[in-house]
Write a protein that holds these residues in place. Sequence first.
Motif, PDB file in Angstrom:
ATOM      1  N   ASN A   1      61.314 -50.687  87.877  1.00 14.21           N
ATOM      2  CA  ASN A   1      62.367 -50.084  86.939  1.00 14.21           C
ATOM      3  C   ASN A   1      61.874 -49.377  85.800  1.00 14.21           C
ATOM      4  O   ASN A   1      62.622 -48.955  84.880  1.00 14.21           O
ATOM      5  CB  ASN A   1      63.498 -51.014  86.908  1.00 14.21           C
ATOM      6  N   ASN A   2      60.604 -49.243  85.665  1.00 15.07           N
ATOM      7  CA  ASN A   2      60.222 -48.780  84.478  1.00 15.07           C
ATOM      8  C   ASN A   2      59.160 -47.512  84.489  1.00 15.07           C
ATOM      9  O   ASN A   2      58.774 -47.100  85.695  1.00 15.07           O
ATOM     10  CB  ASN A   2      59.254 -49.887  83.568  1.00 15.07           C
ATOM     11  N   LEU A   3      58.979 -46.630  83.367  1.00 18.31           N
ATOM     12  CA  LEU A   3      58.281 -45.826  83.357  1.00 18.31           C
ATOM     13  C   LEU A   3      57.063 -46.243  82.265  1.00 18.31           C
ATOM     14  O   LEU A   3      57.382 -46.825  81.277  1.00 18.31           O
ATOM     15  CB  LEU A   3      58.927 -44.520  82.703  1.00 18.31           C
ATOM     16  N   TYR A   4      56.008 -45.694  82.705  1.00 20.17           N
ATOM     17  CA  TYR A   4      54.653 -46.000  81.782  1.00 20.17           C
ATOM     18  C   TYR A   4      54.060 -44.669  81.406  1.00 20.17           C
ATOM     19  O   TYR A   4      53.837 -43.917  82.357  1.00 20.17           O
ATOM     20  CB  TYR A   4      53.831 -47.099  82.390  1.00 20.17           C
ATOM     21  N   PHE A   5      53.870 -44.721  79.990  1.00 19.61           N
ATOM     22  CA  PHE A   5      53.156 -43.403  79.517  1.00 19.61           C
ATOM     23  C   PHE A   5      52.602 -43.717  78.335  1.00 19.61           C
ATOM     24  O   PHE A   5      52.887 -44.725  77.674  1.00 19.61           O
ATOM     25  CB  PHE A   5      53.988 -42.239  79.552  1.00 19.61           C
ATOM     26  N   GLY A   6      51.715 -42.490  77.728  1.00 22.46           N
ATOM     27  CA  GLY A   6      51.336 -42.874  76.071  1.00 22.46           C
ATOM     28  C   GLY A   6      51.140 -41.671  75.562  1.00 22.46           C
ATOM     29  O   GLY A   6      51.624 -40.631  75.831  1.00 22.46           O
ATOM     30  N   ASP A   7      51.007 -41.657  74.122  1.00 19.55           N
ATOM     31  CA  ASP A   7      51.122 -40.597  73.275  1.00 19.55           C
ATOM     32  C   ASP A   7      49.918 -40.335  72.523  1.00 19.55           C
ATOM     33  O   ASP A   7      48.765 -40.960  72.625  1.00 19.55           O
ATOM     34  CB  ASP A   7      52.247 -40.799  72.132  1.00 19.55           C
ATOM     35  N   SER A   8      49.945 -39.531  71.642  1.00 22.03           N
ATOM     36  CA  SER A   8      48.563 -38.919  70.859  1.00 22.03           C
ATOM     37  C   SER A   8      48.249 -39.906  69.709  1.00 22.03           C
ATOM     38  O   SER A   8      47.192 -39.803  69.303  1.00 22.03           O
ATOM     39  CB  SER A   8      48.962 -37.720  70.247  1.00 22.03           C
TER      40      SER A   8
ATOM     41  N   ALA B   1      56.359 -48.906  77.935  1.00 21.04           N
ATOM     42  CA  ALA B   1      57.101 -49.165  79.075  1.00 21.04           C
ATOM     43  C   ALA B   1      58.821 -48.683  78.697  1.00 21.04           C
ATOM     44  O   ALA B   1      59.259 -49.175  77.688  1.00 21.04           O
ATOM     45  CB  ALA B   1      56.923 -50.451  79.376  1.00 21.04           C
ATOM     46  N   VAL B   2      59.271 -47.954  79.724  1.00 19.57           N
ATOM     47  CA  VAL B   2      60.667 -47.326  79.410  1.00 19.57           C
ATOM     48  C   VAL B   2      61.517 -47.658  80.526  1.00 19.57           C
ATOM     49  O   VAL B   2      60.996 -47.443  81.690  1.00 19.57           O
ATOM     50  CB  VAL B   2      60.591 -46.007  78.923  1.00 19.57           C
ATOM     51  N   ASN B   3      62.563 -48.251  80.469  1.00 20.51           N
ATOM     52  CA  ASN B   3      63.357 -48.487  81.430  1.00 20.51           C
ATOM     53  C   ASN B   3      63.783 -47.211  82.108  1.00 20.51           C
ATOM     54  O   ASN B   3      64.392 -46.221  81.450  1.00 20.51           O
ATOM     55  CB  ASN B   3      64.599 -49.124  81.316  1.00 20.51           C
ATOM     56  N   LYS B   4      63.588 -47.025  83.327  1.00 17.81           N
ATOM     57  CA  LYS B   4      63.805 -45.582  84.067  1.00 17.81           C
ATOM     58  C   LYS B   4      65.257 -45.201  84.128  1.00 17.81           C
ATOM     59  O   LYS B   4      65.703 -44.096  84.258  1.00 17.81           O
ATOM     60  CB  LYS B   4      63.256 -45.533  85.336  1.00 17.81           C
TER      61      LYS B   4
ATOM     62  N   GLY C   1      66.457 -45.381  79.731  1.00 18.97           N
ATOM     63  CA  GLY C   1      65.701 -44.844  78.714  1.00 18.97           C
ATOM     64  C   GLY C   1      65.176 -45.668  77.329  1.00 18.97           C
ATOM     65  O   GLY C   1      64.537 -45.437  76.461  1.00 18.97           O
ATOM     66  N   SER C   2      65.710 -47.024  77.427  1.00 21.04           N
ATOM     67  CA  SER C   2      65.323 -47.781  76.344  1.00 21.04           C
ATOM     68  C   SER C   2      63.911 -48.429  76.651  1.00 21.04           C
ATOM     69  O   SER C   2      63.419 -48.682  77.644  1.00 21.04           O
ATOM     70  CB  SER C   2      66.305 -49.131  76.471  1.00 21.04           C
ATOM     71  N   VAL C   3      63.233 -48.492  75.335  1.00 20.66           N
ATOM     72  CA  VAL C   3      61.871 -49.155  75.364  1.00 20.66           C
ATOM     73  C   VAL C   3      61.782 -50.624  75.461  1.00 20.66           C
ATOM     74  O   VAL C   3      62.390 -51.429  74.762  1.00 20.66           O
ATOM     75  CB  VAL C   3      61.321 -48.702  73.882  1.00 20.66           C
TER      76      VAL C   3
ATOM     77  N   TYR D   1      54.314 -56.618  82.191  1.00 15.04           N
ATOM     78  CA  TYR D   1      55.607 -56.783  82.064  1.00 15.04           C
ATOM     79  C   TYR D   1      55.933 -57.152  80.558  1.00 15.04           C
ATOM     80  O   TYR D   1      56.912 -56.974  79.847  1.00 15.04           O
ATOM     81  CB  TYR D   1      56.077 -58.367  82.818  1.00 15.04           C
ATOM     82  N   ASP D   2      55.019 -57.333  79.681  1.00 14.01           N
ATOM     83  CA  ASP D   2      55.471 -57.772  78.255  1.00 14.01           C
ATOM     84  C   ASP D   2      54.293 -56.791  77.356  1.00 14.01           C
ATOM     85  O   ASP D   2      54.603 -56.838  76.067  1.00 14.01           O
ATOM     86  CB  ASP D   2      55.374 -59.171  77.756  1.00 14.01           C
ATOM     87  N   GLY D   3      53.453 -55.929  77.830  1.00 21.27           N
ATOM     88  CA  GLY D   3      52.682 -55.153  77.126  1.00 21.27           C
ATOM     89  C   GLY D   3      51.473 -55.963  76.345  1.00 21.27           C
ATOM     90  O   GLY D   3      50.760 -55.282  75.453  1.00 21.27           O
TER      91      GLY D   3
END
Length: 205
Positions: free
Chosen positions: A10-17, A23-26, A29-31, A70-72
């Motif tokens: 149920n989640n999306l995983y991605f990173g930023d600069s 982890a964002v609910n697909k 959109g909640s983090v 699951y909890d980062g």
Amino acid sequence: VTSNITVHENNLYFGDSIGFCYAVNKNSGSVIWSYNAGGSIIGTPAILDDKESKVLFVSSDGTITCLSLYDGSLIRNYKPDENKNEAVNDGTAAGNGLFFVVKSDAKLYALDVETGRIVWTFKGGDQGLRTAPAYSDGLIFLGEYDGVLNIIDAKTGERVNGGGAGGAVNTPAVNNGNVYFSSWDGSVQAVQIKSVIPLWSTNVK
């Protein structure tokens, strides 16, 4: 956002600069959680769905971070040797307790997730490896700059089969027993993994 997106359950995983992995609910959109690794995240995060489910990702300085799916929370990270040129090209793949990365020495490395120990390495052709590997069902799929697609046994690092194109091969995608790969020559190909049977090829130039 500097990485690609991985979808798992149920989640999306991605990173930023800045270095945050999210982890964002697909559906909403909640983090769900975020973790700051401290450096720009590149490539595509990899999911290792074992007894302790994990997400692994690569930072631009070559650090590989392993978090609880699951909890980062941080499980461990693998710092590059400061005395060696250990930049990682693109992202990582994971499976069978190993993770797989291509480093700037143009070799594919298989490393033990628990210890970081190198299990095996694979050296490509003269023009080198520049993209991330993909993993499925005990096999690694890896493109080369000189137009070769390698199919590699994930346990041994031995090349068991492959294919090719008229230009550099990008990171493959694997789905339902097929591997799909694109090339700088404008082609996209589909190959059935079992018995390595070509299914179709199209050119989008």
